[in-house]
Design a protein around this motif. Structure first.
Motif, PDB file in Angstrom:
ATOM      1  N   UNK A 175       0.845  -1.065  -0.021  1.00 53.96           N
ATOM      2  CA  UNK A 175      -0.083  -0.005  -0.025  1.00 53.96           C
ATOM      3  C   UNK A 175       0.723   1.097  -0.252  1.00 53.96           C
ATOM      4  N   UNK A 176       0.787   2.188  -1.140  1.00 51.12           N
ATOM      5  CA  UNK A 176       1.782   2.924  -1.061  1.00 51.12           C
ATOM      6  C   UNK A 176       1.213   4.136  -0.114  1.00 51.12           C
ATOM      7  N   UNK A 177      -0.043   4.216   0.119  1.00 50.60           N
ATOM      8  CA  UNK A 177      -0.151   5.399   0.946  1.00 50.60           C
ATOM      9  C   UNK A 177       0.277   5.217   2.486  1.00 50.60           C
ATOM     10  N   UNK A 178       0.117   3.922   2.785  1.00 49.02           N
ATOM     11  CA  UNK A 178       0.494   3.596   4.195  1.00 49.02           C
ATOM     12  C   UNK A 178       2.157   3.230   4.365  1.00 49.02           C
ATOM     13  N   UNK A 179       2.663   2.724   3.257  1.00 44.50           N
ATOM     14  CA  UNK A 179       3.950   1.812   3.348  1.00 44.50           C
ATOM     15  C   UNK A 179       3.852   0.620   3.925  1.00 44.50           C
ATOM     16  N   UNK A 180       2.721  -0.194   4.113  1.00 41.93           N
ATOM     17  CA  UNK A 180       2.674  -1.357   4.577  1.00 41.93           C
ATOM     18  C   UNK A 180       2.616  -2.458   3.393  1.00 41.93           C
ATOM     19  N   UNK A 181       3.232  -3.491   3.877  1.00 42.04           N
ATOM     20  CA  UNK A 181       3.167  -4.851   3.059  1.00 42.04           C
ATOM     21  C   UNK A 181       1.945  -5.635   3.817  1.00 42.04           C
ATOM     22  N   UNK A 182       1.183  -6.223   2.919  1.00 42.82           N
ATOM     23  CA  UNK A 182       0.122  -6.844   3.254  1.00 42.82           C
ATOM     24  C   UNK A 182      -0.394  -8.134   2.768  1.00 42.82           C
ATOM     25  N   UNK A 183      -1.102  -9.030   3.349  1.00 41.42           N
ATOM     26  CA  UNK A 183      -1.637 -10.093   2.506  1.00 41.42           C
ATOM     27  C   UNK A 183      -3.073 -10.691   3.468  1.00 41.42           C
ATOM     28  N   UNK A 193      -0.359  -7.858   8.190  1.00 39.59           N
ATOM     29  CA  UNK A 193       0.452  -6.472   7.673  1.00 39.59           C
ATOM     30  C   UNK A 193       1.744  -6.491   8.180  1.00 39.59           C
ATOM     31  N   UNK A 194       2.748  -5.768   7.407  1.00 38.32           N
ATOM     32  CA  UNK A 194       4.229  -5.845   7.898  1.00 38.32           C
ATOM     33  C   UNK A 194       4.340  -4.220   7.714  1.00 38.32           C
ATOM     34  N   UNK A 195       4.935  -3.765   8.651  1.00 40.40           N
ATOM     35  CA  UNK A 195       5.273  -2.305   8.653  1.00 40.40           C
ATOM     36  C   UNK A 195       6.637  -2.005   9.416  1.00 40.40           C
ATOM     37  N   UNK A 249      11.897   1.365   6.800  1.00 41.10           N
ATOM     38  CA  UNK A 249      11.035   0.994   5.647  1.00 41.10           C
ATOM     39  C   UNK A 249      10.434  -0.221   5.898  1.00 41.10           C
ATOM     40  N   UNK A 250       9.333  -0.324   5.389  1.00 39.43           N
ATOM     41  CA  UNK A 250       8.652  -1.928   5.530  1.00 39.43           C
ATOM     42  C   UNK A 250       9.347  -2.578   4.269  1.00 39.43           C
TER      43      UNK A 250
END
Length: 139
Positions: free
Chosen positions: A45-53, A112-114, A120-121
């Protein structure tokens, strides 16, 4: 005299076998779901800088705040010759300056990974195994 001595023992012989202990135990079975996420499958997610699945879990249908959900995750060692996962860790968790956390609704569990402390994530370099344990709650 001997008759009077044996009479109480005889009565105890009839009374004691009639005493039984009863317990009512209610067993609520849990349900375990294993899911593997490959490194290329993580979204960003470019807005939050979070990797997710997002893991679709149809068993979460009709979950409410009284039901219990436990999620844990295992990482795979990139240098190991076998694909045996490392130990499972309960999420949320901070590992290698990355914060792993989960949210869920009645259809899916999202991991989620932050990055923490301004880092940086980063998505995992190896696949991960997610273990979701659904534990019904009894009132």
């Amino acid at each position: 005299m001997k008759t009077w001595f044996y009479l109480p023992l005889l009565l105890l012989g009839f009374i004691l076998p009639g005493c039984t202990k009863t317990t009512n135990e209610v067993v609520i079975p849990n349900q375990t779901i294993l899911f593997e996420i490959n490194p290329a499958d993580w979204g960003f997610d470019n807005n939050t800088g979070v990797y997710f699945y997002s893991i679709p879990v149809s068993e979460l249908n009709n979950v409410n705040q009284l039901d219990g959900v436990i999620v844990s995750m295992a990482r795979y060692d990139a240098n190991a010759p076998t694909v045996v996962p490392q130990a499972f860790e309960l999420l949320p968790q901070v590992y290698n300056n990355q914060s792993y956390f989960v949210i869920h609704d009645n259809q899916a569990v999202e991991v989620d990974i932050k990055g923490v402390n301004g880092a940086a994530s980063q998505k995992p370099a190896t696949k991960v195994r997610v273990k979701i344990v659904l534990i019904p709650s009894a009132q």
